[in-house]
Design an enzyme around this catalytic site. Structure first.
Site, PDB file in Angstrom:
ATOM      1  N   LYS A 110       0.813  -1.220   0.000  1.00  0.00           N
ATOM      2  CA  LYS A 110       0.000   0.000   0.000  1.00  0.00           C
ATOM      3  C   LYS A 110       0.843   1.265   0.000  1.00  0.00           C
ATOM      4  CE  LYS A 110      -4.004  -2.313   1.871  1.00  0.00           C
ATOM      5  NZ  LYS A 110      -3.554  -3.730   1.922  1.00  0.00           N
TER       6      LYS A 110
HETATM    7  C1  LIG Z   1      -4.270  -4.752   1.336  1.00  0.00           C
HETATM    8  C2  LIG Z   1      -3.534  -5.998   1.173  1.00  0.00           C
HETATM    9  C3  LIG Z   1      -3.991  -6.995   0.303  1.00  0.00           C
HETATM   10  C4  LIG Z   1      -5.290  -6.876  -0.470  1.00  0.00           C
HETATM   11  O1  LIG Z   1      -5.221  -5.901  -1.485  1.00  0.00           O
HETATM   12  P1  LIG Z   1      -6.579  -5.346  -2.146  1.00  0.00           P
HETATM   13  O2  LIG Z   1      -6.140  -4.233  -3.012  1.00  0.00           O
HETATM   14  O3  LIG Z   1      -7.419  -4.864  -0.985  1.00  0.00           O
HETATM   15  O4  LIG Z   1      -7.217  -6.464  -2.862  1.00  0.00           O
HETATM   16  C5  LIG Z   1      -3.211  -8.137   0.158  1.00  0.00           C
HETATM   17  N1  LIG Z   1      -2.070  -8.307   0.855  1.00  0.00           N
HETATM   18  C6  LIG Z   1      -1.620  -7.370   1.714  1.00  0.00           C
HETATM   19  C7  LIG Z   1      -0.364  -7.643   2.468  1.00  0.00           C
HETATM   20  C8  LIG Z   1      -2.317  -6.184   1.894  1.00  0.00           C
HETATM   21  O5  LIG Z   1      -1.841  -5.270   2.739  1.00  0.00           O
END
Ligand SMILES: *Cc1c(COP(=O)(O)O)cnc(C)c1O
Length: 489
Positions: A110
């Site tokens: 993120k």
């Molecule tokens: C947020 C997250 C996901 C999921 O991603 P999305 O965009 O919500 O589908 C998967 N793995 C990790 C480690 C995350 O932080």
């Protein structure tokens, strides 16, 4: 480029407007009016920043070249990302590649979006002539919270409030959030699961009484969740970069089609892959990997989305989600951009907890998306197996994807890139279990043990976390979210 609502309930917005609004207050998500076409072949061998500028520019109408470059160049620095190109594509054998997306400040993918989004907002506020204070409201299953706090802390004219499920995040994730400094950061543990937090935040956005009250105090709400288009579009960049990495290393020639496999929760990451494909990137199919919370797998198999089911806490908590928000954008596209249908489906979801799409939508979806879910045992086995085969240590979310990628009809001539969404250090105890190492200690003992088991140096996001001071320790009920926010006005 203007942005329209998936439910047809908003005037078209500029990029700046869509970023500041976050979502349509009466429900509905912003999508670009038209998906731009880009000739990515010209970008082979270019840097992450150059590719980012080329990918983002067509989406950022109203921003000039200097402003776009400023956003990109300030976000993707060697200080924020500990490798030169922000992301990295690593071969693990069998025509499989790991796309490491966790080199940013908080060790989760993120960061890639949340390091640049506050920069979009800085310019967007000026363009929208918005001189109110922006209060970013975030619901998190663990990783978004810290990444958003790091992206937004100490930003002028902006403050941020994060709600996470009390007892629903790992100790490392909790400490990461609770120790955040900055003069504008607020963190709350809410008694409920992630969906309760997310629905709670959506309700805050939809509450016109609260919005009016905020306006009187000179405050406007916005969102840093992937419902915000400003969060989504930076993720398109790394699909392009990683495809071009395979071109540069002569694994493929430009134009060859490849697969991507994405560990999915809110459907934001994989949706960015869909838009990359629509923009012209030669992607064959996207593999949507889920854990035991397999609402998406069921949906892609049956056409029925049903959130009325048991919620499972798993070793991949960032994927423990029953309402996958960004699916709405995907269904808007799959229905031929039929806002009427999307509105009907999502009203049914709100009312009855389920909806069913028609045959045409399912036909369009199959061939594009392959959905698989993986149980806890299989994920752990995959961590061990991949380590055994190629000495690569992956985290529990990446393991779900690696496992799903192995389970679909793999045609070994087609490379598959597996999105790695967290550093193994962020989920060290379970990763150690996967490696077959038994250890009695706490998470921090596990981190040390992992560093001596071939996982490379300890990620700075978790190093020294126990020595940091806890600055946020409030626990609230879901029902108290509104008054909590009122107190911040
Ligand atoms: C947020 C997250 C996901 C999921 O991603 P999305 O965009 O919500 O589908 C998967 N793995 C990790 C480690 C995350 O932080």
């Amino acid at each position: 480029m203007r942005y329209i609502s998936t439910r047809g309930n908003s005037e078209p917005m500029s990029f700046a407007g869509a970023v500041m609004e976050g979502m349509v207050s009466s429900g509905g998500l912003f999508v670009p009016e038209k998906v731009p076409q880009v000739d990515f072949s010209k970008l082979a061998g270019r840097s992450y920043r150059e590719i980012a500028i080329a990918v983002l520019t067509p989406f950022m109408g109203g921003f000039d070249g200097g402003e776009i470059a400023a956003c990109v160049n300030e976000a993707y620095t060697p200080e924020s990302f500990d490798i030169p190109e922000a992301v990295k594509t690593v071969p693990i054998g069998g025509n499989r590649y790991i796309l490491e997306l966790w080199h940013g400040p908080t060790a989760a993918f993120k960061d890639v979006a949340l390091q640049i989004m506050p920069r979009f907002m800085r310019f967007s506020k000026v363009k929208c002539k918005d001189d109110s204070r922006t209060l970013i409201l975030v619901a998190t299953s663990g990783d978004t919270g810290k990444a958003a706090l790091e992206g937004f802390k100490n930003r002028e004219g902006i403050s941020i409030a994060v709600f996470y499920p009390h007892g629903g995040v790992s100790e490392i994730q909790r400490l990461q959030m609770a120790t955040t400094d900055g003069n504008n950061t607020h963190v709350f543990a809410a008694r409920g699961n992630f969906d309760d937090c997310q629905s709670g935040v959506k309700a805050l956005f939809g509450n016109s009484g609260l919005r009016d009250k905020a306006a009187l105090c000179g405050v406007k709400f916005s969102s840093a969740n992937s419902i915000n288009w400003g969060r989504l579009c930076p993720q398109i960049v790394y699909y392009v970069k990683s495809y071009l990495d395979l071109v540069s290393t002569n694994v493929i020639s430009y134009g060859d089609k490849i697969d991507f496999c994405v560990p999915t929760g809110n459907f934001g990451n994989i949706l960015a892959g869909y838009y990359a494909k629509e923009m012209g990137l030669p992607i064959r199919r996207l593999i949507c990997a889920s854990n035991k919370n397999n609402v998406l797998t069921d949906f892609f198999k049956s056409g029925k989305y049903n959130k009325n089911r048991k919620f499972h806490k798993t070793m991949s908590p960032s994927m423990d989600i029953l309402i996958s928000s960004n699916l709405e954008r995907f269904l808007f596209e799959m229905s031929g951009r039929d806002a009427g249908k999307v509105t009907k489906w999502y009203e049914s979801l709100a009312k009855d907890g389920n909806f069913s799409v028609d045959k045409e939508v399912m036909e369009k979806t199959s061939g594009l998306i392959e959905a698989r879910w993986v149980d806890e045992e299989e994920s752990l086995k995959t961590i061990g197996r991949v380590y055994h085969e190629s000495k690569y240590v992956m985290d529990t979310h990446t393991a779900v994807a690696a496992s799903a990628a192995g389970g679909v009809n793999r045609d070994n001539d087609v490379p598959v890139i597996i999105a790695s969404t967290a550093s193994p250090y962020k989920f060290a105890p379970d990763v150690l279990t996967g490696l077959g190492i038994k250890l009695g200690g706490d998470e921090f003992e596990s981190i040390k043990a992992l560093s001596s088991s071939g996982a490379g140096s300890i990620h700075r996001a978790v190093d020294g976390l126990t020595e940091k001071k806890v600055l946020h320790d409030k626990v609230i009920d879901i029902g108290e979210m509104r008054e909590t926010v009122e107190q911040l006005l």
